[in-house]
Scaffold this active site. Structure first.
Site, short mmCIF file in Angstrom:
data_model
loop_
_atom_site.label_atom_id
_atom_site.label_comp_id
_atom_site.label_asym_id
_atom_site.label_seq_id
_atom_site.Cartn_x
_atom_site.Cartn_y
_atom_site.Cartn_z
N ARG A 62 -10.54 -17.18 -3.56
CA ARG A 62 -9.77 -18.16 -2.79
C ARG A 62 -10.80 -19.07 -2.11
O ARG A 62 -11.54 -18.62 -1.24
CB ARG A 62 -8.88 -17.47 -1.77
CG ARG A 62 -7.91 -16.45 -2.39
CD ARG A 62 -7.01 -15.83 -1.34
NE ARG A 62 -6.28 -14.68 -1.85
CZ ARG A 62 -5.15 -14.72 -2.54
NH1 ARG A 62 -4.62 -15.91 -2.80
NH2 ARG A 62 -4.55 -13.63 -2.95
N ASP B 239 3.71 -12.08 -7.44
CA ASP B 239 4.81 -12.23 -6.49
C ASP B 239 6.07 -12.85 -7.09
O ASP B 239 7.15 -12.75 -6.51
CB ASP B 239 4.37 -13.09 -5.30
CG ASP B 239 3.38 -12.37 -4.40
OD1 ASP B 239 3.36 -11.13 -4.42
OD2 ASP B 239 2.63 -13.05 -3.68
N ARG C 47 9.26 9.82 -4.65
CA ARG C 47 10.57 10.46 -4.51
C ARG C 47 10.48 11.97 -4.69
O ARG C 47 11.15 12.74 -3.98
CB ARG C 47 11.55 9.87 -5.53
CG ARG C 47 12.96 10.44 -5.43
CD ARG C 47 13.84 9.88 -6.53
NE ARG C 47 13.99 8.45 -6.37
CZ ARG C 47 14.83 7.88 -5.52
NH1 ARG C 47 15.57 8.64 -4.72
NH2 ARG C 47 14.92 6.57 -5.44
N ARG D 210 12.20 14.35 3.49
CA ARG D 210 11.73 13.34 4.43
C ARG D 210 12.19 11.94 4.02
O ARG D 210 12.66 11.72 2.90
CB ARG D 210 10.21 13.38 4.54
CG ARG D 210 9.47 12.97 3.29
CD ARG D 210 7.98 12.68 3.56
NE ARG D 210 7.29 13.79 4.16
CZ ARG D 210 6.23 14.40 3.61
NH1 ARG D 210 5.78 14.01 2.41
NH2 ARG D 210 5.63 15.40 4.24
N MET E 229 3.96 -5.68 -2.00
CA MET E 229 3.54 -7.06 -1.80
C MET E 229 4.75 -8.01 -1.87
O MET E 229 5.78 -7.69 -2.43
CB MET E 229 2.48 -7.45 -2.83
CG MET E 229 1.13 -6.84 -2.54
SD MET E 229 -0.16 -7.43 -3.64
CE MET E 229 -1.62 -6.73 -2.84
#
Length: 321
Positions: free
Chosen positions: A72, A128, A155, A163, A170
């Site tokens: 970036r 994304d 799972r 629990r 993301m």
């Protein structure tokens, strides 16, 4: 002989290598010289470039990441940095530039074209799936399957310990990964950046599940949701009395061998880029709509708003009862 450049920019996405391979080999087939620019726009500024041949891209299609590396570049966002990048393009006599990346990368390509007249073609590479002009982006399907596999594994242990587990995935502004992984993974709740988070409703859902005899609860939270994940875990534990754990998948979602779908999408986009260049088209963004590879004006592509499947969002609550 026409000279073209190709770079990958921003976050890496599985399938980028397949797109590079297609650009290089299809370009060479059509009598082009193809130059690979390392580390995205930063490499363009520094002149970190090499000519690529057919063998340069051998045995890369199945690999995640990008052989050209990525970055970036804050420097490229300055007028001085962009000027240096343009100087590199002129020095090497590169006539067209193929940019593989997400919204920020394609925006950089658009500005480079507007300020300096560079011929640019954009290929959507981002896990994304947040580019509104295309149904799918390269890397999204692989990331989605990676998250789904993680949900399946989590799972098992959540059920064994009875629990509740919050899984952060993301998605800063687009919740597609969270939504579709949540539906396919059987999550009780999905928290998305597109909607306000109702913590009371989440706690109620968990409590109702326990009362009805559920052994575990899976909650998928996109990273862009403005609720701290650790605070969410503490709130759930306090209000439900459950053992609540947090799993942040983070960069695990970016890695791995690309799926069939991502390899094919990347290959078709790479070939489409070369065909556009051959026919003198420029300033285009390539994507997929209704199963067809399309090209739209880069400006229109970046302005396109991302749709949202509200029915699928509602289905999470209905199907998890």
């Amino acid at each position: 002989m026409k000279r073209i450049g190709v770079l990958t920019s921003g976050g890496d996405a599985p399938g980028m290598n397949a797109a590079i391979r297609a650009v290089v080999r299809y370009g060479i087939y059509h009598d082009m010289e193809v130059y690979g620019i390392r580390r995205g726009y930063e490499g363009l500024i520094d002149g970190d470039i090499e000519r690529l041949y057919r063998r340069s891209v051998g045995d890369i299609m199945q690999r995640g990441g990008t052989i050209l590396k990525t970055a970036r570049s804050a420097h490229f966002q300055t007028p001085e940095g962009m000027e240096k990048g343009f100087a590199t393009i002129k020095d090497l006599k590169i006539e067209d530039l193929v940019v593989i990346g997400g919204n920020g990368s394609l925006t950089g390509a658009k500005i480079l074209a507007e300020r300096h007249g560079v011929n640019v073609i954009g290929i959507p590479g981002t896990i994304d799936n947040d580019l509104g002009y295309t149904d799918y982006t390269i890397g999204y399907d692989t990331a989605l399957n990676t998250v789904l596999d993680a949900i399946t594994r989590i799972r098992d242990t959540s059920s064994a310990h009875e629990r509740t587990t919050v899984i952060e995935v993301m998605g800063r502004e687009c919740g597609d990964i969270a939504l579709y992984a949540g539906v396919a993974g059987g999550a009780e709740c999905v928290l998305l950046p597109e909607f306000d988070t109702d913590l009371e409703a989440v706690c109620k859902k968990v409590t109702e599940g326990v009362t009805s005899g559920k052994l575990h609860n899976i909650i998928i939270k996109a990273e862009g949701v403005p609720v701290d994940s650790h605070e969410l875990v503490h709130t759930l534990a306090d209000r439900t009395g459950r053992d609540v754990k947090l799993v942040v998948l983070s960069y695990l979602q970016r890695g791995g061998s690309p799926t069939y779908r991502d390899r094919i999408l990347a290959t078709e986009c790479g070939m489409k880029a070369i065909d556009l260049i051959r026919h003198g088209e420029t300033g285009k963004a390539i994507g997929e709509v209704d199963g067809r590879i399309i090209a739209v004006d880069l400006d229109d592509a970046l302005k396109a708003e991302r749709g949202f499947d509200l029915d699928m969002y509602k289905a999470v609550d209905i199907l998890s009862m």
